[in-house]
Design a protein around this motif. Structure first.
Motif, mmCIF file in Angstrom:
data_model
loop_
_atom_site.group_PDB
_atom_site.id
_atom_site.type_symbol
_atom_site.label_atom_id
_atom_site.label_comp_id
_atom_site.label_asym_id
_atom_site.label_seq_id
_atom_site.Cartn_x
_atom_site.Cartn_y
_atom_site.Cartn_z
ATOM 1 N N LYS A 35 -4.328 8.099 -3.085
ATOM 2 C CA LYS A 35 -4.395 7.570 -1.725
ATOM 3 C C LYS A 35 -4.716 8.679 -0.725
ATOM 4 O O LYS A 35 -5.507 8.487 0.194
ATOM 5 N N ASP A 55 -0.446 7.882 -7.727
ATOM 6 C CA ASP A 55 -0.889 6.965 -6.668
ATOM 7 C C ASP A 55 -0.955 7.659 -5.320
ATOM 8 O O ASP A 55 -1.871 7.440 -4.538
ATOM 9 N N SER A 111 -9.911 5.014 -4.557
ATOM 10 C CA SER A 111 -9.245 3.919 -5.233
ATOM 11 C C SER A 111 -9.681 3.944 -6.687
ATOM 12 O O SER A 111 -10.644 4.622 -7.051
ATOM 13 N N GLY A 120 0.782 -1.227 0.000
ATOM 14 C CA GLY A 120 0.000 0.000 0.000
ATOM 15 C C GLY A 120 0.812 1.274 0.000
ATOM 16 O O GLY A 120 0.320 2.324 0.406
ATOM 17 N N PRO A 124 2.460 4.231 -2.097
ATOM 18 C CA PRO A 124 2.325 4.817 -3.437
ATOM 19 C C PRO A 124 3.629 4.735 -4.227
ATOM 20 O O PRO A 124 4.701 4.990 -3.687
#
Length: 73
Positions: free
Chosen positions: A53, A49, A58, A42, A44
């Motif tokens: 986040k 990303d 998502s 999890g 980035p």
């Protein structure tokens, strides 16, 4: 930045052969492997990303617009 990573001879041979089979480089294999590891935990990988986040979204949570410009119901 360069760092040294130790591999046993058998593993190094297999990774080198995999890189040749894929017509790529050892560096490309390493980049892919570390990107997958970060994604698995999890973390980035890039700015896109990180922004997704931090916004709490998502890829699945963002509804796609239809040709009419409206989100599906």
């Amino acid at each position: 930045m360069r760092k040294l990573i130790a591999f046993d001879d058998d593993t190094l041979d297999k990774l080198t052969q995999l890189a040749r089979d894929r017509m790529g480089t050892f560096q490309e294999l390493a980049d892919e492997a570390f990107a997958d590891l970060l994604k698995k935990h999890g973390i980035p990988i890039d700015l896109k990303d990180a922004l997704r986040k931090s916004a709490g979204l998502s890829k699945a949570a963002v509804p796609k617009k239809s040709k009419t410009g409206k989100a599906p119901a």
